[in-house]
Write an enzyme that holds these catalytic residues in place. Structure first.
Site, PDB file in Angstrom:
ATOM      1  N   PHE A  10       1.251  -6.148  -7.356  1.00 56.99           N
ATOM      2  CA  PHE A  10       1.825  -5.915  -8.675  1.00 56.99           C
ATOM      3  C   PHE A  10       3.003  -4.954  -8.518  1.00 56.99           C
ATOM      4  O   PHE A  10       2.813  -3.776  -8.191  1.00 56.99           O
ATOM      5  CB  PHE A  10       0.734  -5.301  -9.568  1.00 56.99           C
ATOM      6  CG  PHE A  10       1.117  -5.093 -11.001  1.00 56.99           C
ATOM      7  CD1 PHE A  10       0.954  -6.099 -11.930  1.00 56.99           C
ATOM      8  CD2 PHE A  10       1.618  -3.865 -11.415  1.00 56.99           C
ATOM      9  CE1 PHE A  10       1.294  -5.890 -13.270  1.00 56.99           C
ATOM     10  CE2 PHE A  10       1.961  -3.652 -12.753  1.00 56.99           C
ATOM     11  CZ  PHE A  10       1.801  -4.673 -13.678  1.00 56.99           C
ATOM     12  N   GLY A  11       4.196  -5.465  -8.703  1.00 58.62           N
ATOM     13  CA  GLY A  11       5.386  -4.659  -8.417  1.00 58.62           C
ATOM     14  C   GLY A  11       6.105  -4.188  -9.666  1.00 58.62           C
ATOM     15  O   GLY A  11       6.959  -4.907 -10.215  1.00 58.62           O
ATOM     16  N   TRP A  43       5.720   1.965  -3.643  1.00 53.12           N
ATOM     17  CA  TRP A  43       4.310   2.325  -3.858  1.00 53.12           C
ATOM     18  C   TRP A  43       3.482   1.129  -4.323  1.00 53.12           C
ATOM     19  O   TRP A  43       2.625   1.261  -5.193  1.00 53.12           O
ATOM     20  CB  TRP A  43       4.177   3.468  -4.893  1.00 53.12           C
ATOM     21  CG  TRP A  43       4.851   4.715  -4.475  1.00 53.12           C
ATOM     22  CD1 TRP A  43       6.001   5.224  -4.997  1.00 53.12           C
ATOM     23  CD2 TRP A  43       4.433   5.607  -3.439  1.00 53.12           C
ATOM     24  NE1 TRP A  43       6.325   6.380  -4.344  1.00 53.12           N
ATOM     25  CE2 TRP A  43       5.379   6.641  -3.387  1.00 53.12           C
ATOM     26  CE3 TRP A  43       3.352   5.617  -2.542  1.00 53.12           C
ATOM     27  CZ2 TRP A  43       5.284   7.690  -2.474  1.00 53.12           C
ATOM     28  CZ3 TRP A  43       3.262   6.666  -1.634  1.00 53.12           C
ATOM     29  CH2 TRP A  43       4.219   7.684  -1.611  1.00 53.12           C
ATOM     30  N   CYS A 126      -0.994  -5.383 -18.679  1.00 52.76           N
ATOM     31  CA  CYS A 126      -1.758  -5.557 -17.422  1.00 52.76           C
ATOM     32  C   CYS A 126      -2.374  -4.224 -17.023  1.00 52.76           C
ATOM     33  O   CYS A 126      -3.540  -4.152 -16.623  1.00 52.76           O
ATOM     34  CB  CYS A 126      -0.856  -6.021 -16.286  1.00 52.76           C
ATOM     35  SG  CYS A 126       0.059  -7.511 -16.634  1.00 52.76           S
ATOM     36  N   ASN A 128      -3.237  -1.775 -18.818  1.00 49.96           N
ATOM     37  CA  ASN A 128      -4.368  -1.391 -19.669  1.00 49.96           C
ATOM     38  C   ASN A 128      -5.686  -1.905 -19.115  1.00 49.96           C
ATOM     39  O   ASN A 128      -6.711  -1.225 -19.171  1.00 49.96           O
ATOM     40  CB  ASN A 128      -4.164  -1.914 -21.096  1.00 49.96           C
ATOM     41  CG  ASN A 128      -3.276  -0.982 -21.886  1.00 49.96           C
ATOM     42  OD1 ASN A 128      -3.155   0.198 -21.556  1.00 49.96           O
ATOM     43  ND2 ASN A 128      -2.654  -1.504 -22.921  1.00 49.96           N
ATOM     44  N   GLU A 252      -1.279   4.354 -12.168  1.00 46.46           N
ATOM     45  CA  GLU A 252      -1.646   3.753 -13.459  1.00 46.46           C
ATOM     46  C   GLU A 252      -1.404   4.727 -14.614  1.00 46.46           C
ATOM     47  O   GLU A 252      -2.170   4.786 -15.563  1.00 46.46           O
ATOM     48  CB  GLU A 252      -3.117   3.315 -13.451  1.00 46.46           C
ATOM     49  CG  GLU A 252      -3.451   2.315 -12.374  1.00 46.46           C
ATOM     50  CD  GLU A 252      -3.044   0.907 -12.746  1.00 46.46           C
ATOM     51  OE1 GLU A 252      -2.787   0.660 -13.934  1.00 46.46           O
ATOM     52  OE2 GLU A 252      -2.978   0.062 -11.850  1.00 46.46           O
ATOM     53  N   THR A 254       0.350   8.806 -15.038  1.00 40.75           N
ATOM     54  CA  THR A 254      -0.114  10.135 -14.637  1.00 40.75           C
ATOM     55  C   THR A 254      -0.867  10.800 -15.791  1.00 40.75           C
ATOM     56  O   THR A 254      -0.775  10.387 -16.948  1.00 40.75           O
ATOM     57  CB  THR A 254       1.073  11.049 -14.245  1.00 40.75           C
ATOM     58  OG1 THR A 254       1.837  11.330 -15.424  1.00 40.75           O
ATOM     59  CG2 THR A 254       1.969  10.408 -13.193  1.00 40.75           C
TER      60      THR A 254
END
Ligand SMILES: Cc1cc2nc3c(=O)[nH]c(=O)nc-3n(C[C@H](O)[C@H](O)[C@H](O)COP(=O)(O)OP(=O)(O)OC[C@H]3O[C@@H](n4cnc5c(N)ncnc54)[C@H](O)[C@@H]3O)c2cc1C
Length: 273
Positions: A10-11, A43, A126, A128, A252, A254
């Site tokens: 997932f980019g 990342w 996504c 969430n 996801e 901070t």
């Protein structure tokens, strides 16, 4: 992917845009029946071992959408112009591969576009789902740390040959941990109930993810303390959880960003900038 034969990634994040993905520079230019992708992602979990990457990019020349609209694309990682490299030296989530991705004039058919995507809300939808799962995972790590500390405190003896579990200050820490773990479980169960009813809002998920990640880190730190010097070794799982939970706090969304989501919900004022 559903049968485990293909791996995805997932980019969304870029080197210069983490908490603020709306600033992303990756672009997808429409050209006939194709899109041409250019940009960099950073990342990205499983980035270099994935067969297909979901890449979020700003579209240009896209029929029916304003230039600069964020949309999602399925990009097979063996397409010409697609490159990846791995981040080394991580002290957290060491068992997973974390990568940078680069795209230089990567051509994909227009059918690889996620047709319903449009705007930043698409990748956030996504996230969430992932954040909900992550909040449960934090509880598991906290339970492991608590359980390790509880058992250790019953066998480790200090002062008059008494187990350290007999000291009031030690019991206070264990009591705090089991209470916080139980509260986190209840928060997660309630979020699950709301999810089942289709009533789980992004601010609920922010509260859940933020609370449970912070709670788990606090439990890991307290447990490490209760094990004394033994707590720093890999004979016990605590330092592994502690290091991994540092990522859980950051990825996801901070801790700060989720606080701002909750803050916006309760005040009506967005304070991200
Ligand atoms: C191991 C790992 C795996 C990951 N996997 C993925 C993946 O698969 N796909 C993907 O797309 N991304 C992934 N990420 C990226 C992750 O989502 C980002 O690291 C995260 O969103 C934070 O972005 P950043 O690291 O650029 O930090 P920054 O956004 O630079 O933030 C640095 C600090 O500034 C604070 N800050 C920033 N803006 C504000 C503000 N407005 N108010 C207050 N504080 C602020 C942050 O809270 C943080 O404390 C992964 C990260 C890690 C570590």
């Amino acid at each position: 992917m559903a049968t485990g034969e293909k791996l995805g990634c997932f980019g969304l994040t870029e080197p210069d845009f983490g908490s603020n993905p709306g600033g992303m520079r990756t672009r997808a230019d429409r050209s006939g029946d194709e899109y041409i992708l250019n940009g960099e992602k950073m990342w990205i979990t499983s980035g270099s071992i994935a067969d297909v990457a979901v890449i979020w990019a700003k579209t240009y020349g896209d029929p029916g959408h304003q230039d600069g609209t964020v949309r999602g694309f399925l990009v097979e990682t063996n397409r010409p112009g697609f490159g990846s490299w791995d981040v080394h030296g991580k002290w957290s989530l060491r068992a997973s591969v974390t990568s940078g991705l680069s795209m230089q004039d990567v051509r994909i058919p227009a059918t690889n576009l996620l047709p319903e995507s449009g705007g930043l809300k698409s990748p956030l939808m996504c996230l969430n789902q992932a954040r909900y799962g992550i909040a449960w995972g934090g509880i598991g790590a906290a339970m492991s740390c608590y359980d390790t500390a509880r058992q250790y405190s019953l066998v480790r003896k200090q002062f008059r040959d008494q187990p350290i579990a007999s000291h009031q200050l030690v019991q206070e820490k264990l009591a705090w941990m089991i209470t916080e773990i139980t509260k986190a479980q209840l928060l997660a169960v309630q979020a699950g109930r709301l999810k089942d009813k289709g009533k789980l809002e992004p601010a609920h998920i922010s509260m859940l993810k933020r609370n449970n990640a912070a709670m788990a880190l606090d439990c890991a730190r307290l447990s490490r303390d209760l094990l004394g010097a033994n707590g720093i070794t890999d004979e016990y799982p605590i330092m592994r959880h502690l290091c991994n939970l540092e990522t859980v706090k950051t990825y996801e969304g901070t801790d700060h960003i989720h606080a701002l989501v909750i803050g916006e919900k309760v005040t009506g004022v967005a304070a991200y900038r």
